[in-house]
Design a protein around this motif. Sequence first.
Motif, PDB file in Angstrom:
ATOM      1  N   GLU A  47       0.819  -1.207   0.000  1.00 15.86           N
ATOM      2  CA  GLU A  47       0.000   0.000   0.000  1.00 15.86           C
ATOM      3  C   GLU A  47       0.856   1.262   0.000  1.00 15.86           C
ATOM      4  N   ARG A  48       1.869   1.290   0.876  1.00 21.75           N
ATOM      5  CA  ARG A  48       2.709   2.484   0.959  1.00 21.75           C
ATOM      6  C   ARG A  48       3.572   2.641  -0.290  1.00 21.75           C
ATOM      7  N   MET A  49       4.031   1.526  -0.841  1.00 17.71           N
ATOM      8  CA  MET A  49       4.810   1.600  -2.075  1.00 17.71           C
ATOM      9  C   MET A  49       3.959   2.133  -3.230  1.00 17.71           C
ATOM     10  N   THR A  50       2.716   1.697  -3.314  1.00 23.41           N
ATOM     11  CA  THR A  50       1.822   2.167  -4.372  1.00 23.41           C
ATOM     12  C   THR A  50       1.629   3.674  -4.282  1.00 23.41           C
ATOM     13  N   THR A  51       1.399   4.166  -3.065  1.00 27.06           N
ATOM     14  CA  THR A  51       1.215   5.605  -2.867  1.00 27.06           C
ATOM     15  C   THR A  51       2.479   6.376  -3.237  1.00 27.06           C
ATOM     16  N   ALA A  52       3.643   5.883  -2.772  1.00 19.33           N
ATOM     17  CA  ALA A  52       4.914   6.578  -3.021  1.00 19.33           C
ATOM     18  C   ALA A  52       5.241   6.623  -4.509  1.00 19.33           C
ATOM     19  N   ILE A  53       5.055   5.507  -5.202  1.00 19.34           N
ATOM     20  CA  ILE A  53       5.402   5.446  -6.625  1.00 19.34           C
ATOM     21  C   ILE A  53       4.424   6.268  -7.459  1.00 19.34           C
ATOM     22  N   ALA A  54       3.125   6.185  -7.146  1.00 23.02           N
ATOM     23  CA  ALA A  54       2.129   6.953  -7.891  1.00 23.02           C
ATOM     24  C   ALA A  54       2.338   8.453  -7.703  1.00 23.02           C
ATOM     25  N   THR A  55       2.654   8.863  -6.462  1.00 24.34           N
ATOM     26  CA  THR A  55       2.904  10.284  -6.191  1.00 24.34           C
ATOM     27  C   THR A  55       4.117  10.783  -6.961  1.00 24.34           C
ATOM     28  N   ALA A  56       5.177   9.988  -6.961  1.00 25.57           N
ATOM     29  CA  ALA A  56       6.407  10.371  -7.654  1.00 25.57           C
ATOM     30  C   ALA A  56       6.177  10.510  -9.157  1.00 25.57           C
ATOM     31  N   ILE A  57       5.472   9.552  -9.733  1.00 23.34           N
ATOM     32  CA  ILE A  57       5.221   9.595 -11.178  1.00 23.34           C
ATOM     33  C   ILE A  57       4.322  10.772 -11.536  1.00 23.34           C
ATOM     34  N   ASP A  58       3.413  11.107 -10.658  1.00 24.04           N
ATOM     35  CA  ASP A  58       2.494  12.214 -10.923  1.00 24.04           C
ATOM     36  C   ASP A  58       3.201  13.567 -10.945  1.00 24.04           C
ATOM     37  N   ARG A  59       4.194  13.772 -10.068  1.00 27.82           N
ATOM     38  CA  ARG A  59       4.783  15.112  -9.940  1.00 27.82           C
ATOM     39  C   ARG A  59       6.143  15.270 -10.607  1.00 27.82           C
ATOM     40  N   SER A  60       6.705  14.198 -11.141  1.00 21.40           N
ATOM     41  CA  SER A  60       8.040  14.279 -11.749  1.00 21.40           C
ATOM     42  C   SER A  60       8.024  13.695 -13.153  1.00 21.40           C
ATOM     43  N   ASP A  61       8.994  14.128 -13.966  1.00 25.12           N
ATOM     44  CA  ASP A  61       9.097  13.618 -15.339  1.00 25.12           C
ATOM     45  C   ASP A  61       9.713  12.229 -15.370  1.00 25.12           C
ATOM     46  N   ILE A  62      10.723  12.051 -14.523  1.00 25.28           N
ATOM     47  CA  ILE A  62      11.445  10.780 -14.475  1.00 25.28           C
ATOM     48  C   ILE A  62      11.510  10.313 -13.032  1.00 25.28           C
ATOM     49  N   VAL A  63      11.193   9.063 -12.790  1.00 26.39           N
ATOM     50  CA  VAL A  63      11.309   8.487 -11.453  1.00 26.39           C
ATOM     51  C   VAL A  63      12.298   7.333 -11.512  1.00 26.39           C
ATOM     52  N   ILE A  64      13.342   7.424 -10.704  1.00 20.53           N
ATOM     53  CA  ILE A  64      14.319   6.342 -10.612  1.00 20.53           C
ATOM     54  C   ILE A  64      14.028   5.562  -9.329  1.00 20.53           C
ATOM     55  N   LEU A  65      13.750   4.279  -9.476  1.00 23.39           N
ATOM     56  CA  LEU A  65      13.464   3.417  -8.330  1.00 23.39           C
ATOM     57  C   LEU A  65      14.597   2.426  -8.168  1.00 23.39           C
ATOM     58  N   CYS A  66      15.056   2.244  -6.943  1.00 23.16           N
ATOM     59  CA  CYS A  66      16.105   1.250  -6.729  1.00 23.16           C
ATOM     60  C   CYS A  66      15.697   0.301  -5.603  1.00 23.16           C
ATOM     61  N   GLY A  67      15.945  -0.976  -5.834  1.00 22.65           N
ATOM     62  CA  GLY A  67      15.597  -2.003  -4.858  1.00 22.65           C
ATOM     63  C   GLY A  67      14.257  -2.638  -5.157  1.00 22.65           C
ATOM     64  N   GLY A  68      14.038  -3.806  -4.560  1.00 21.65           N
ATOM     65  CA  GLY A  68      12.756  -4.492  -4.700  1.00 21.65           C
ATOM     66  C   GLY A  68      12.560  -5.224  -6.004  1.00 21.65           C
ATOM     67  N   LEU A  69      13.657  -5.619  -6.684  1.00 18.79           N
ATOM     68  CA  LEU A  69      13.555  -6.340  -7.953  1.00 18.79           C
ATOM     69  C   LEU A  69      13.960  -7.803  -7.814  1.00 18.79           C
ATOM     70  N   GLY A  70      14.137  -8.265  -6.583  1.00 18.97           N
ATOM     71  CA  GLY A  70      14.577  -9.633  -6.347  1.00 18.97           C
ATOM     72  C   GLY A  70      13.491 -10.668  -6.566  1.00 18.97           C
ATOM     73  N   PRO A  71      13.786 -11.932  -6.214  1.00 14.97           N
ATOM     74  CA  PRO A  71      12.852 -13.028  -6.514  1.00 14.97           C
ATOM     75  C   PRO A  71      11.815 -13.313  -5.416  1.00 14.97           C
ATOM     76  N   THR A  72      11.925 -12.658  -4.277  1.00 10.01           N
ATOM     77  CA  THR A  72      11.057 -13.019  -3.154  1.00 10.01           C
ATOM     78  C   THR A  72       9.745 -12.228  -3.172  1.00 10.01           C
ATOM     79  N   LYS A  73       8.801 -12.646  -2.309  1.00  8.18           N
ATOM     80  CA  LYS A  73       7.471 -12.028  -2.293  1.00  8.18           C
ATOM     81  C   LYS A  73       7.496 -10.559  -1.892  1.00  8.18           C
ATOM     82  N   ASP A  74       8.472 -10.174  -1.047  1.00  9.86           N
ATOM     83  CA  ASP A  74       8.504  -8.769  -0.623  1.00  9.86           C
ATOM     84  C   ASP A  74       9.205  -7.870  -1.637  1.00  9.86           C
ATOM     85  N   ASP A  75       9.681  -8.450  -2.750  1.00 15.37           N
ATOM     86  CA  ASP A  75      10.241  -7.653  -3.848  1.00 15.37           C
ATOM     87  C   ASP A  75       9.097  -7.307  -4.798  1.00 15.37           C
TER      88      ASP A  75
END
Length: 420
Positions: A47-75
Motif C-alpha cells: 500500500e505504501r509503495m503504491t502511494t509513493a510510486i504513484a505520487t512520484a510519477i504524478d509530480r516528476s518527469d522521471i522516477v528512478i526506483l532502486c531495490g525491490g527487484l529480487g525473486p522473493t514475495k517482498d520484492d
Amino acid sequence: MVVELVCVGTEILLGNIVNTNAAYLSEKCANLGLSLYYQTVVGDNEERMTTAIATAIDRSDIVILCGGLGPTKDDMTKEITARVMGRELVEDPHTRERIQAFMDNYIKSQPEGKITANNWKQALIPQGASVLDNHNGTAPGLIIESGGKTAILLPGPPNELKPMFEEAVYPYLRKKQPEIIYSEMVKICGIGESKAETDISDLIAAQTNPTIATYAKTAEVHIRVTAKASSEKEAKQLIKPVVRELKLRFGKNIYTTDENKTLEEAVVELLRAQHLRLTTVESCTGGALSARIVNVPGASDVLKQGFVTYSNSAKKKFIMVKKSTLKTYGAVSSKCAKEMAKGGNFTTGSDVAVSVTGIAGPDGGTPEKPVGTVFIACCLKGETKVREFHFNGNRSKIREQSVVNALILLRDCILENFKK
C-alpha cells in the motif's frame, strides 16, 4: 526536467544498511543537469509503495526506483510500478536465458545450489519496457515510458546498480537532457567557513551562472563552483574566471582543485616533491595522524617512522623529551611538543617531524589547560614551529581536529621550505 528518487527497502528505514544509492544517484542526476526535488524511502509494504510510486510519477518527469527487484514475495517494485503505469507483466525470453546462464554458472561453484521457481519471477517485465541487462546479478533493470512519464527501475545492491547506471541509464538520460551541470571544487585549509564565506560574499551576492556554495569540513572549507551549459566545455569556460578569482583571494590556503584529492594526499605530494622523509610523534591522537598519511598510496616513499608516545616515560625513552620539561611544563605544553618534534627528527634521521600532544578528554583538563588544549609542532631541517589550539567537541572530535591541523602545519612548513 524533473527527476525523483524512490528507494525501496524496510532495511533502509530500520538503519540496517546505509542508503549510498541515493547519494550516488543524486550526484549523477545533478551532473546531468536534472532537477531533483524529492527523495523517498519506502518500506516493503504494498500500500505504501503504491502511494509513493504513484505520487512520484504524478509530480516528476522521471522516477528512478532502486531495490525491490529480487525473486522473493517482498520484492514488489516492478509489479507495483507496472500496475501504476497500466502495464501487464509478460515473460521476456532474453532475460530468462540470462538468468538460466547466471544460475548455471553459480551452481558450478556451489554444487548444492539449485534454481528455484521464484527465480523466474525476475524474467517477467512490464509490457513494452526496455530491459537493461544486469552483468552482475539476475535482476534486470527496466525503463518504462508512458504518457510523457518515465520510470527507471534499478537493482538495489550498489555493485549491480552503479555499473548498470553507468552503462545504460546515464547515456539514456543524457539524450533526454540537452543541458548539463558541471562543477569544480576548490579545497581550502586553515580558514574557517564563516571567514571564507565573508571573503567571497560579493561573489555569492552577484552569482547567477555559475553558482558558488561553501561546505564546512573539519578545519577545511570546500567551495563548489557549478555552471549549467549545453556542453562540458562551455561550462568549464563559465567556471574558469570564478576559480581564478578564488585562487587570487585564498592563495596558498588552497591545497587542491581536484574534488577527489584529500589533504593528506596533497601533503604526501609535497613531501615527495621535496624529497622529504617524515616522522610522526603522537600522544593524544594515538597514531591517527600516521594512519591518515598511510591512507595515501605510496606513503612509504615519504613516511619513515611513526611514534605513539602516550606516556611520559615513552616520551623520555624514545624521543628524548627532557624530564625537567615534563616536570616543569607538563606533557601538554609548547615546550614538550617542540622537544617531541625535534626528538623525532633526531632519533630517526628524518627531514621533518610532526608532533601532537594534548588533552582529548573527557577527563584530564584543568583551569589552566582545559579539555581541548592541544599543541602541535613541526620540525623541518632544524627549524621548529609550534601552534597552540583550544578545540571544542567530544574526544573523537578533538582528536580529529588535531590530526587535520597537524597536516595543515606540516603543509605550511613545507611550503615555506619551498620558498627558501
